[in-house]
Design a protein around this motif. Structure first.
Motif: not given
Length: 676
Positions: A351-376
């Motif tokens: 990658g480019p080693g930088v982030r540019v776009a603004a993020r919006w913090p999603v509540p309970a994000a850690a729980d939603l993405t604990k199984d990353p393959v399932a989330w994608f």
């Protein structure tokens, strides 16, 4: 698929060639084909197929029978369209080859011709000529619901275009099929009133109210009640205007859902639209007013919502001066989740080693993405739509960061279609808006995909252009990744000196920016170059530099790659036992991670240390993976080895077939080698 073949499941299951039916013998092979078609482009496990075919007591030969049925179907469909995807199989049919793929294309909106074409595909209940499995029910119900939604949309178009009479018959059929379908009742009453049949419209409203009260215990929603009052007093227009009278948060949320058009939407999106967490009351009121419908929970456990038909018709007319800002908050939320999920997958080092776009913090994000393959996997349709939406808004940074964040999942699971689609869309908007960084990132990503597909000229061009763009930006991190890609093209082409130079430059850049993941990668790549130069001691030195780095970083994916290459060094030193241990350790790690491509190479190299049926079994599994991914070099080498083994076993016809396929693949790969 052989030319002219089409599979139809929206009605009786049919396979046709040039519009002539093709016989499909046996109920169970047809049930298997139907199961794969219902989940087209998705892997269906062998266990799932067995449960469909033998719901009570599967025979001991169930697995072998499934393989036999698949083999027969491959003969009809072509191996490229029915692929082994451990732990099961995947059907890969496009819109021209499968009626449901055309039926599921983006909603035809207000285009009467597209609506008519979509509805013409429906010939009856899906797969109505086969015994139904309970496992089919969710997908069949989804198709029936979509059919009814399209019919409602067709009715709205006819009413809006001045042909309300043409909508009445099918609307009557809709409310007969589903008497609790309030949107259909609303449209039917509207059509009757518009044709001057006021008394019949009032009677129809009474029927609708009776069904809703008796069936759900609720009164009709405000839009339908307002239309009823209009019929009684004739002092309001016939077309319901309920959503247009909404104000404030409800109007903003409703319009946001309509403009996003991401399909069934998770609940956190409502918070992003209003930019605050306390939105449940607004959602509840919209549900109570039948403007938003809860459609259950997804595989991650989060509730999902979609607009009612009436709301989707009228919500875009609601005024909101902050449309783009609220849409970008939702896109920023999805990007936040995608980034979190990607971090839990094998490290993305290009990658480019930088982030540019603004993020919006999603509540309970850690729980939603604990199984990353399932989330994608669950959010795949929304992510594809999000990239397209970002591109339409001209938000290039959002588009390329989405494409880049999805790369680890695409790479791990062999999702090349999603990989190419997101990168092409992002590249287009980056070029349109002059986003040089985004152009560099997406070119680098496309270069890797070209490399996997053995399109070496296209890969070299993409990597070179990415390198130049990164150099112009002074982005050392990104330039290192582009140089590493160029090195791989040179290495595969046998241009070892050029490959060595690229890798050394990449290593120097990774050292300069302190990226140890990148350093571990390049040490492994250099080891392959040293092996090609027949200098195993130098290769071993490179691996001894890379393995400790990857181990210290706990980068199991990189450790697996380095162990695999260590096995190749051991083979060159005639240390067969040590080589087997390295390949086996690498295979275990690739399997645990879910990297099918890595598994295939380990299986292929382990087979080189074996003989007879054990080697053939490993190579058969490897060949299926190479075919699924599109790695023609891997296919060629594996097919050639299988041909040699079958010839040794006296199976001449099978050997000749494999060797002929290997020659064809070799010719194709050599042609790619000389291009560009």
């Amino acid at each position: 698929m052989p030319e002219g073949l089409e599979l139809r499941i929206l009605g009786p299951l049919e396979l046709r060639r040039d519009d002539v039916p093709v016989p499909l013998a046996g109920v169970k092979p047809r049930q298997l084909l139907a199961t794969l078609a219902l989940r087209n482009q998705r892997t269906v496990t062998v266990d799932h197929l067995i449960e469909v075919l033998w719901p009570q007591d599967p025979p001991r030969s169930a697995v072998a029978n499934v393989h036999t049925y698949v083999h027969a179907l491959r003969t009809l469909l072509g191996a490229a369209r029915l692929r082994r995807q451990p732990p099961g199989y995947r059907l890969l049919l496009g819109p021209a080859e499968l009626d449901v793929a055309r039926f599921d294309e983006p909603d035809p909106a207000t285009d009467p011709a597209r609506l008519d074409a979509a509805l013409a595909l429906w010939r009856g209940d899906p797969i109505e000529n086969l015994p139904h499995s309970p496992l089919w029910r969710p997908e069949v119900e989804r198709l029936v619901e979509r059919w009814r939604l399209l019919r409602e949309q067709q009715a709205r178009v006819r009413i809006g275009s001045g042909d309300p009479a043409g909508a009445i018959a099918d609307l009557r059929a809709l409310v007969t099929e589903d008497p609790l379908r309030e949107e259909a009742w609303l449209l039917l009453v509207t059509a009757l009133e518009a044709t001057g049949r006021r008394a019949e419209a009032l009677s129809t409203y009474s029927s609708a109210r009776r069904f809703l009260v008796e069936g759900l215990g609720v009164e009709p929603s405000e839009p339908l009640r307002r239309l009823h009052r209009s019929l009684l007093t004739q002092d309001e227009p016939a077309v319901p205007a309920g959503p247009a009278r909404l104000a404030g948060d409800a109007a903003t949320m409703l319009r946001g859902f309509a403009l996003l058009d991401l399909g069934p939407t998770p609940g956190w999106v409502a918070s992003a639209l209003l930019d605050r967490p306390d939105v449940q009351t607004v959602l509840d009121n919209l549900e109570l007013g039948r403007l938003v419908r809860r459609v259950g929970r997804d595989e991650l456990g989060q509730p999902r919502f979609r607009l009612s038909t009436v709301a989707s018709l009228l919500a875009p007319e609601l005024p909101d001066p902050a449309d783009e800002a609220m849409l970008c908050r939702v896109l920023g939320g999805y990007l936040d989740l995608a980034g979190r999920a990607a971090q839990a997958l094998p490290a993305q080092i290009f990658g480019p080693g930088v982030r540019v776009a603004a993020r919006w913090p999603v509540p309970a994000a850690a729980d939603l993405t604990k199984d990353p393959v399932a989330w994608f996997t669950v959010e795949r349709p929304a992510l594809l739509a999000a990239v397209d939406l970002a591109a339409r808004l001209g938000r290039s940074a959002l588009a390329w960061e989405f494409a880049h964040a999805m790369l680890p999942w695409c790479d791990l699971g062999g999702h090349s279609v999603e990989w190419e689609r997101t990168h092409r869309s992002a590249l287009d908007v980056c070029r349109r808006t002059g986003d040089l960084l985004g152009e560099a990132v997406t070119l680098r990503g496309l270069g890797q995909l070209h490399l996997y597909r053995d399109h070496y000229g296209a890969a070299a061009e993409a990597f070179s252009r990415a390198r130049l763009a990164y150099a112009r930006l002074g982005n050392t991190y990104g330039e290192a990744g582009a140089l590493a890609g160029l090195g791989s093209v040179h290495r595969v082409r046998g241009e070892h000196d050029a490959a060595y130079d690229c890798y050394q430059q990449a290593l120097a850049s990774y050292l300069a920016v302190g990226d140890r993941h990148g350093q571990a990668y390049v040490h492994g790549a250099l080891a392959v170059v040293w092996l090609a130069r027949r200098k195993p001691a130098e290769a071993l030195r490179s691996l001894n530099a890379g393995l400790p780095l990857a181990t210290e970083l706990d980068d199991q994916h990189r450790v697996a790659h380095l162990l695999h290459r260590l096995g190749l060094v051991r083979v060159s030193l005639d240390e067969a036992v040590a080589a087997r241990d390295c390949f086996t350790a690498a295979l275990d790690r690739f399997t645990a991670i879910g990297d099918a491509h890595g598994q295939a190479y380990c299986l292929s190299d382990l087979a080189e240390l074996e003989r007879g049926d054990a080697a053939i079994t490993r190579l058969g599994r490897a060949l299926e993976i190479f075919e699924q991914i599109g790695d023609r070099r891997g296919q060629e080498q594996t097919a050639r080895r299988l041909g040699e083994l079958h010839r040794d076993a006296g199976r001449e016809r099978l050997a000749d077939a494999y060797l002929a396929e290997a020659r064809r693949l070799r010719h194709t790969v050599q042609h790619e080698m000389t291009r560009g």
